[in-house]
Design a protein around this motif. Structure first.
Motif, PDB file in Angstrom:
ATOM      1  N   GLU A 219       0.828  -1.203   0.000  1.00 50.93           N
ATOM      2  CA  GLU A 219       0.000   0.000   0.000  1.00 50.93           C
ATOM      3  C   GLU A 219       0.867   1.260   0.000  1.00 50.93           C
ATOM      4  N   TYR A 220       2.018   1.175   0.683  1.00 47.50           N
ATOM      5  CA  TYR A 220       2.947   2.304   0.760  1.00 47.50           C
ATOM      6  C   TYR A 220       4.364   1.819   0.519  1.00 47.50           C
ATOM      7  N   ILE A 221       5.218   2.747   0.135  1.00 48.30           N
ATOM      8  CA  ILE A 221       6.660   2.525   0.038  1.00 48.30           C
ATOM      9  C   ILE A 221       7.328   3.480   1.022  1.00 48.30           C
ATOM     10  N   TRP A 222       8.364   3.022   1.688  1.00 48.51           N
ATOM     11  CA  TRP A 222       9.047   3.891   2.650  1.00 48.51           C
ATOM     12  C   TRP A 222      10.561   3.822   2.421  1.00 48.51           C
ATOM     13  N   SER A 223      11.232   4.854   2.871  1.00 50.95           N
ATOM     14  CA  SER A 223      12.685   4.886   2.734  1.00 50.95           C
ATOM     15  C   SER A 223      13.280   5.727   3.854  1.00 50.95           C
ATOM     16  N   THR A 232      29.779  20.486   8.060  1.00 52.34           N
ATOM     17  CA  THR A 232      29.600  21.234   9.314  1.00 52.34           C
ATOM     18  C   THR A 232      28.956  22.596   9.086  1.00 52.34           C
ATOM     19  N   SER A 233      28.772  22.956   7.836  1.00 52.37           N
ATOM     20  CA  SER A 233      28.159  24.254   7.523  1.00 52.37           C
ATOM     21  C   SER A 233      26.898  24.062   6.685  1.00 52.37           C
ATOM     22  N   LEU A 234      25.977  23.287   7.217  1.00 45.76           N
ATOM     23  CA  LEU A 234      24.731  23.018   6.509  1.00 45.76           C
ATOM     24  C   LEU A 234      23.887  24.285   6.417  1.00 45.76           C
ATOM     25  N   PRO A 235      23.306  24.544   5.251  1.00 43.72           N
ATOM     26  CA  PRO A 235      22.328  25.633   5.167  1.00 43.72           C
ATOM     27  C   PRO A 235      21.143  25.354   6.093  1.00 43.72           C
ATOM     28  N   LYS A 236      20.546  26.393   6.607  1.00 49.25           N
ATOM     29  CA  LYS A 236      19.424  26.236   7.527  1.00 49.25           C
ATOM     30  C   LYS A 236      18.308  25.408   6.919  1.00 49.25           C
ATOM     31  N   SER A 237      18.134  25.510   5.612  1.00 52.61           N
ATOM     32  CA  SER A 237      17.032  24.828   4.937  1.00 52.61           C
ATOM     33  C   SER A 237      17.182  23.310   4.906  1.00 52.61           C
ATOM     34  N   VAL A 238      18.397  22.788   5.158  1.00 54.03           N
ATOM     35  CA  VAL A 238      18.592  21.336   5.085  1.00 54.03           C
ATOM     36  C   VAL A 238      19.054  20.733   6.410  1.00 54.03           C
ATOM     37  N   LYS A 239      19.171  21.539   7.460  1.00 53.44           N
ATOM     38  CA  LYS A 239      19.679  21.013   8.732  1.00 53.44           C
ATOM     39  C   LYS A 239      18.836  19.869   9.272  1.00 53.44           C
ATOM     40  N   SER A 240      17.527  19.918   9.039  1.00 50.25           N
ATOM     41  CA  SER A 240      16.655  18.874   9.577  1.00 50.25           C
ATOM     42  C   SER A 240      16.805  17.548   8.838  1.00 50.25           C
ATOM     43  N   PHE A 241      17.525  17.551   7.698  1.00 52.10           N
ATOM     44  CA  PHE A 241      17.692  16.339   6.897  1.00 52.10           C
ATOM     45  C   PHE A 241      18.917  15.529   7.301  1.00 52.10           C
ATOM     46  N   PHE A 242      19.657  15.967   8.319  1.00 49.83           N
ATOM     47  CA  PHE A 242      20.882  15.274   8.733  1.00 49.83           C
ATOM     48  C   PHE A 242      20.927  15.130  10.257  1.00 49.83           C
ATOM     49  N   PRO A 243      21.484  14.003  10.709  1.00 40.43           N
ATOM     50  CA  PRO A 243      22.172  12.946   9.951  1.00 40.43           C
ATOM     51  C   PRO A 243      21.237  11.923   9.297  1.00 40.43           C
ATOM     52  N   ALA A 246      13.662  10.461   6.436  1.00 38.41           N
ATOM     53  CA  ALA A 246      12.846   9.362   5.931  1.00 38.41           C
ATOM     54  C   ALA A 246      11.672   9.901   5.131  1.00 38.41           C
ATOM     55  N   ALA A 247      10.951   8.994   4.519  1.00 38.93           N
ATOM     56  CA  ALA A 247       9.782   9.371   3.727  1.00 38.93           C
ATOM     57  C   ALA A 247       8.878   8.155   3.560  1.00 38.93           C
ATOM     58  N   VAL A 248       7.594   8.426   3.330  1.00 34.96           N
ATOM     59  CA  VAL A 248       6.621   7.393   2.987  1.00 34.96           C
ATOM     60  C   VAL A 248       5.868   7.866   1.751  1.00 34.96           C
ATOM     61  N   GLY A 249       5.712   6.967   0.777  1.00 35.22           N
ATOM     62  CA  GLY A 249       5.008   7.299  -0.449  1.00 35.22           C
ATOM     63  C   GLY A 249       3.791   6.419  -0.653  1.00 35.22           C
ATOM     64  N   ARG A 250       2.748   6.989  -1.218  1.00 29.32           N
ATOM     65  CA  ARG A 250       1.523   6.255  -1.510  1.00 29.32           C
ATOM     66  C   ARG A 250       1.721   5.395  -2.761  1.00 29.32           C
ATOM     67  N   ASN A 251       1.192   4.170  -2.721  1.00 33.56           N
ATOM     68  CA  ASN A 251       1.198   3.292  -3.889  1.00 33.56           C
ATOM     69  C   ASN A 251      -0.227   2.943  -4.309  1.00 33.56           C
ATOM     70  N   ASP A 252      -1.192   3.568  -3.634  1.00 26.55           N
ATOM     71  CA  ASP A 252      -2.614   3.350  -3.926  1.00 26.55           C
ATOM     72  C   ASP A 252      -3.312   4.694  -3.777  1.00 26.55           C
ATOM     73  N   ARG A 253      -3.767   5.258  -4.881  1.00 26.67           N
ATOM     74  CA  ARG A 253      -4.363   6.592  -4.822  1.00 26.67           C
ATOM     75  C   ARG A 253      -5.693   6.602  -4.072  1.00 26.67           C
ATOM     76  N   MET A 278       9.659  13.000   6.445  1.00 28.39           N
ATOM     77  CA  MET A 278       9.506  12.937   7.894  1.00 28.39           C
ATOM     78  C   MET A 278      10.814  12.504   8.535  1.00 28.39           C
ATOM     79  N   SER A 279      10.879  12.593   9.837  1.00 26.88           N
ATOM     80  CA  SER A 279      12.039  12.085  10.561  1.00 26.88           C
ATOM     81  C   SER A 279      12.010  10.561  10.586  1.00 26.88           C
ATOM     82  N   VAL A 280      13.181   9.953  10.818  1.00 23.36           N
ATOM     83  CA  VAL A 280      13.246   8.504  10.950  1.00 23.36           C
ATOM     84  C   VAL A 280      12.395   8.053  12.135  1.00 23.36           C
ATOM     85  N   GLU A 281      12.397   8.831  13.192  1.00 23.35           N
ATOM     86  CA  GLU A 281      11.590   8.492  14.365  1.00 23.35           C
ATOM     87  C   GLU A 281      10.104   8.418  14.015  1.00 23.35           C
TER      88      GLU A 281
END
Length: 303
Positions: A219-223, A232-243, A246-253, A278-281
């Protein structure tokens, strides 16, 4: 005793409890990925509930391990594939689709092989074959995408049906493809070392869906990825993506929107195949709710 040896000596804690998974086979198909732990962060596969029913495949091609997959023969589809992302140096390969001989006979060669024509009935009985996808209205969705692999041989190795799930075209060539490209860009721009990726399928809770009455449809795909060493100098816009992220994608509309909302402004051909970052958590919480087990995708939460 080293962590590697402890994993090799123990049947271990297996990853996710899916009650529709059946029995294990012997040979190099094992409980703990003992031959290919390098594809997991700190050489540690995801932790969850101990249960029989998973077939751990160290995916080997041209005498080298390329990635790892957790597979189920009865449902003829992987639960996930785990790999280390590498910047690609070439295009999508023109290669033959392959199968896993060890799923046919437990003491067969550990090397994936191209399908032979006609396909042996023992192969058909043990795993998905190309005919399963013909006229199914599903594409062959890579869990480990070829564009996340650096060498030509690594990219060719992703074309085994033990790395494939039935995926809707609107997802495969739309929002999910954009996510894969986004992860690759973040790796190239900000990750200083290895990026460990685990991409998997999430089954329906209302009972399995099938193509050709043989291959289970998610029903879904996740990664999720873990990049323990990053700029060490991450732009503010990407700080939440490290370290990790995650993500979840729909496979059924037609699925509900409690996990991934639908963007009604999306192009019609891709509407309903949205991807939620989303976060891994948060992903682990969704998996826990859906599978009724506690999940830990990365050792020490990738810290």
């Amino acid at each position: 005793m080293s962590q590697r040896k402890m994993l090799q000596l123990s049947a271990g804690v297996l990853l996710f409890l899916l009650p529709w998974f059946g029995g294990l086979v012997s040979g190099e198909l094992s409980y703990n990925f003992s031959q290919c732990l390098d594809f997991f962060y700190k050489e540690t596969p995801p932790k969850g509930f101990h249960a029989a029913g998973y077939q751990s495949i160290c995916q080997r091609y041209k005498n080298q391990y390329r990635f790892a997959s957790l597979y189920h023969r009865q449902h003829r589809a992987p639960l996930y594939s785990a790999y280390r992302l590498s910047p690609t140096d070439g295009k999508r390969p023109r290669t033959s689709w392959m199968y896993e001989p060890q799923l046919v006979f437990s003491h067969a060669s550990p090397e994936m092989e191209p399908f032979h024509i006609p396909v042996d009935q023992n192969v058909i009985d043990s795993q998905a074959v190309l005919l399963d996808y013909k006229n199914s209205n599903y594409t062959k969705g890579h869990l480990n995408p070829s564009m996340h692999q650096g060498t030509e041989e690594d990219r060719e190795a992703t074309f085994t049906l033990t790395n494939i799930i039935p995926q809707r075209a609107g997802s495969n060539s739309g929002p999910w493809n954009r996510l894969e490209n986004e992860v690759l860009r973040k790796f190239k721009a900000f990750c200083n070392g290895s990026m460990y990726v685990i991409t998997g399928a999430m089954p329906y809770t209302s009972g399995a869906r099938w193509i050709n009455n043989r291959v289970s449809v998610p029903e879904y795909i996740w990664s999720a990825y873990c990049c323990p060493s990053y700029s060490t100098s991450l732009p503010k816009s990407v700080k939440s993506f490290f370290p990790s992220y995650a993500a979840v994608g729909r496979n059924d509309r037609d699925s509900g929107e409690e996990i991934v909302p639908v963007n009604v402004r999306m192009k019609a051909s891709m509407r309903g195949y949205d991807v939620r970052r989303m976060s891994v958590e948060t992903l682990e919480g969704i998996l826990k709710q859906r599978l009724a087990v506690t999940i830990s995708l990365f050792q020490g939460e990738c810290q």
